[in-house]
Design a protein around this motif. Structure first.
Motif, mmCIF file in Angstrom:
data_model
loop_
_atom_site.group_PDB
_atom_site.id
_atom_site.type_symbol
_atom_site.label_atom_id
_atom_site.label_comp_id
_atom_site.label_asym_id
_atom_site.label_seq_id
_atom_site.Cartn_x
_atom_site.Cartn_y
_atom_site.Cartn_z
ATOM 1 N N SER A 12 -0.416 40.798 -6.319
ATOM 2 C CA SER A 12 -0.910 41.665 -7.395
ATOM 3 C C SER A 12 -0.328 41.253 -8.742
ATOM 4 C CB SER A 12 -0.573 43.126 -7.096
ATOM 5 O OG SER A 12 -1.256 43.585 -5.955
ATOM 6 N N GLY A 13 0.935 40.856 -8.755
ATOM 7 C CA GLY A 13 1.560 40.397 -9.989
ATOM 8 C C GLY A 13 0.907 39.140 -10.529
ATOM 9 N N LEU A 14 0.590 38.209 -9.644
ATOM 10 C CA LEU A 14 -0.094 36.985 -10.063
ATOM 11 C C LEU A 14 -1.491 37.284 -10.585
ATOM 12 C CD1 LEU A 14 0.988 34.624 -7.160
ATOM 13 C CD2 LEU A 14 1.683 34.426 -9.556
ATOM 14 N N GLU A 15 -2.154 38.269 -9.964
ATOM 15 C CA GLU A 15 -3.483 38.637 -10.437
ATOM 16 C C GLU A 15 -3.404 39.323 -11.800
ATOM 17 O OE1 GLU A 15 -7.708 38.618 -9.143
ATOM 18 O OE2 GLU A 15 -5.898 37.406 -8.996
ATOM 19 N N LEU A 16 -2.382 40.132 -12.021
ATOM 20 C CA LEU A 16 -2.157 40.712 -13.349
ATOM 21 C C LEU A 16 -2.013 39.613 -14.390
ATOM 22 C CD1 LEU A 16 0.412 43.651 -12.943
ATOM 23 C CD2 LEU A 16 -1.820 43.775 -14.068
ATOM 24 N N LEU A 17 -1.231 38.617 -14.047
ATOM 25 C CA LEU A 17 -1.017 37.494 -14.957
ATOM 26 C C LEU A 17 -2.341 36.831 -15.311
ATOM 27 C CD1 LEU A 17 1.639 36.129 -16.062
ATOM 28 C CD2 LEU A 17 1.326 34.445 -14.257
ATOM 29 N N ARG A 18 -3.199 36.646 -14.313
ATOM 30 C CA ARG A 18 -4.493 35.989 -14.537
ATOM 31 C C ARG A 18 -5.381 36.791 -15.482
ATOM 32 N NH1 ARG A 18 -9.689 35.436 -12.208
ATOM 33 N NH2 ARG A 18 -9.370 37.215 -10.818
ATOM 34 N N TYR A 19 -5.432 38.107 -15.301
ATOM 35 C CA TYR A 19 -6.243 38.947 -16.175
ATOM 36 C C TYR A 19 -5.648 39.040 -17.586
ATOM 37 C CZ TYR A 19 -9.193 40.806 -12.390
ATOM 38 O OH TYR A 19 -10.093 40.950 -11.372
ATOM 39 N N LEU A 20 -4.354 39.281 -17.651
ATOM 40 C CA LEU A 20 -3.730 39.530 -18.956
ATOM 41 C C LEU A 20 -3.653 38.269 -19.803
ATOM 42 C CD1 LEU A 20 -0.872 41.936 -17.826
ATOM 43 C CD2 LEU A 20 -2.927 42.546 -19.109
ATOM 44 N N LYS A 21 -3.624 37.107 -19.164
ATOM 45 C CA LYS A 21 -3.575 35.841 -19.913
ATOM 46 C C LYS A 21 -4.799 35.698 -20.815
ATOM 47 C CE LYS A 21 -1.841 31.528 -20.367
ATOM 48 N NZ LYS A 21 -2.833 30.888 -21.244
ATOM 49 N N GLN A 22 -5.948 36.274 -20.411
ATOM 50 C CA GLN A 22 -7.173 36.144 -21.206
ATOM 51 C C GLN A 22 -7.489 37.415 -21.990
ATOM 52 O OE1 GLN A 22 -10.443 35.487 -18.506
ATOM 53 N NE2 GLN A 22 -10.291 37.522 -17.581
ATOM 54 N N HIS A 23 -6.596 38.405 -21.966
ATOM 55 C CA HIS A 23 -6.856 39.668 -22.668
ATOM 56 C C HIS A 23 -6.718 39.461 -24.181
ATOM 57 C CE1 HIS A 23 -6.803 43.882 -23.746
ATOM 58 N NE2 HIS A 23 -6.937 44.250 -22.479
ATOM 59 N N PRO A 24 -7.734 39.835 -24.948
ATOM 60 C CA PRO A 24 -7.704 39.542 -26.389
ATOM 61 C C PRO A 24 -6.681 40.353 -27.172
ATOM 62 C CG PRO A 24 -9.612 40.895 -25.843
ATOM 63 C CD PRO A 24 -8.992 40.493 -24.537
ATOM 64 N N PHE A 25 -6.192 41.464 -26.603
ATOM 65 C CA PHE A 25 -5.283 42.325 -27.357
ATOM 66 C C PHE A 25 -3.900 42.439 -26.726
ATOM 67 C CE2 PHE A 25 -9.614 44.287 -27.784
ATOM 68 C CZ PHE A 25 -9.891 43.739 -29.025
ATOM 69 N N VAL A 26 -3.610 41.570 -25.773
ATOM 70 C CA VAL A 26 -2.349 41.666 -25.039
ATOM 71 C C VAL A 26 -1.594 40.347 -25.097
ATOM 72 C CG1 VAL A 26 -1.339 41.897 -22.721
ATOM 73 C CG2 VAL A 26 -3.100 43.504 -23.473
ATOM 74 N N GLU A 27 -0.294 40.457 -25.273
ATOM 75 C CA GLU A 27 0.598 39.302 -25.173
ATOM 76 C C GLU A 27 1.625 39.588 -24.081
ATOM 77 O OE1 GLU A 27 4.033 36.867 -27.708
ATOM 78 O OE2 GLU A 27 3.004 38.593 -28.598
ATOM 79 N N ILE A 28 1.686 38.715 -23.081
ATOM 80 C CA ILE A 28 2.722 38.832 -22.053
ATOM 81 C C ILE A 28 3.998 38.234 -22.621
ATOM 82 C CG2 ILE A 28 3.376 38.307 -19.674
ATOM 83 C CD1 ILE A 28 0.361 37.647 -19.186
#
Length: 343
Positions: A12-28
């Motif tokens: 689930s953590g890796l999947e979060l990373l995959r989604y958030l990496k392309q999120h236009p308003f989010v920086e990990i």
């Protein structure tokens, strides 16, 4: 918005990373692992080489809160309840992907999870995060629903809200890919046991049952229990769920499909199939979509609902990002408008 992920090396953590990496308003801004923090993420997961340069860090609550605006806990049940407390006490936003904050009834967590719960006061501060039912979100602490629970609740919501089904007639038969069991090894998920096989597990004992009943009763108080079974199928990811219920009055495929279309008209991630069409797992894998098809049997007066989701997408990380969007006021589809993986 700056976010951190705790438990990033799990599925689930890796999947979060995959989604958030392309999120236009989010920086990990930071990623954390208790067990693997002495390694680089690319060393643990070579598919991320040259894509993620952040180091794996130990879990330092103060440092996370100083650098981020929200933290995702992609940690197992039993772990999240300990990690969340310092953040909640500091009034810091949390989206938790475990089951530690979903159950509100006193004693339910001990019964279904077999261990002591988080403090009751903190549990009650968390909103249950079924995204399609969060018309009036009020909390900065969100308990992301379980995968089976998400698929079941979305399958039944329109019928329950309209009080169309007999409350003691609900039967759910749910099947999941092996990634739903996480990375932990067991005989049940061993290749030689799971390959070319299908296995029923946790009969009448699955921990998502009380979570489902809790939400169902919000829509229809007359429902006291459901018959619910879960099976493992030899695929990597995806949930294929078939629900059955007896209607109070005769209906038709056309009426029921239209009911579901009307109910989910403004819910971008629920796709209701046309009359006579039923979803397949492949059409949602790698996405946050939930696809639903319906059939009515006039001889038995039973409705059959066929629902598919990706257990790591809509059943976990995808819905967590959807809940982030709702909390932050972003467009609900931000970072989630990717095409499912096919074939």
């Amino acid at each position: 918005m700056k976010v951190s992920i705790v438990g990033v090396t799990g599925y689930s953590g890796l999947e979060l990373l995959r989604y958030l990496k392309q999120h236009p308003f989010v920086e990990i801004v930071s990623i954390h692992s208790h067990s693997m923090n002495k390694k680089s993420l690319a060393e643990v997961n070579p598919h991320l080489r040259q894509l993620i340069s952040l180091p794996l860090e130990e879990i330092n609550f103060q440092k996370i809160m100083e650098s981020s605006e929200l933290v995702f806990l992609a940690t197992p049940s039993g772990i999240s309840k300990e990690l969340a407390i310092p953040f909640v006490e500091a009034d810091f936003p949390v989206i938790d992907l475990s089951g530690d904050f979903r159950l509100k009834e006193v004693g339910a967590y001990e019964t279904w999870y077999g261990s002591s719960p988080a403090p009751e006061a903190i549990i009650n501060m968390f909103d249950y995060g079924l995204a399609e039912a969060r018309e009036k979100p009020k909390s900065k602490w969100i308990a992301n629903p379980g995968c089976y629970a998400t698929a079941t609740e979305l399958s039944l919501a329109p019928l329950l809200k309209e009080e169309l089904i007999l409350p003691d007639s609900i039967i759910v038969d749910a099947k999941s890919g092996l990634s739903g069991a996480g990375k932990g090894l067991s005989q049940l998920t061993h290749f030689t046991e799971a390959h070319d096989n299908m296995t029923l597990y946790k009969m009448n004992q699955h921990q998502h049952i009380p979570e489902i009943i809790q939400q169902i009763k919000i829509w229809e108080k007359a429902v006291k229990a459901i018959q619910f079974s879960t099976s493992l199928i030899p695929v990597t990811r995806g949930i294929f769920l078939t629900a059955y219920a007896k209607l109070k009055q005769p209906s038709s495929d056309e009426k029921l499909v239209q009911l579901f279309k009307d109910h989910y008209e403004e819910k971008p991630f629920v796709r209701v199939q046309e009359v006579g069409n039923y979803p397949a797992l492949k059409q949602v894998i790698g996405s946050n979509y939930c696809d639903i098809g319906l059939a009515y049997n006039k001889e038995t007066n039973l409705v059959t609902i066929v629902t598919v989701i990706d257990n790591l997408g809509k059943g976990a990380a995808g819905q967590a990002v959807q809940n982030l969007n709702i909390y932050a006021g972003f467009d609900e589809c931000s970072g989630l408008d990717n095409i499912p993986i096919f074939p």
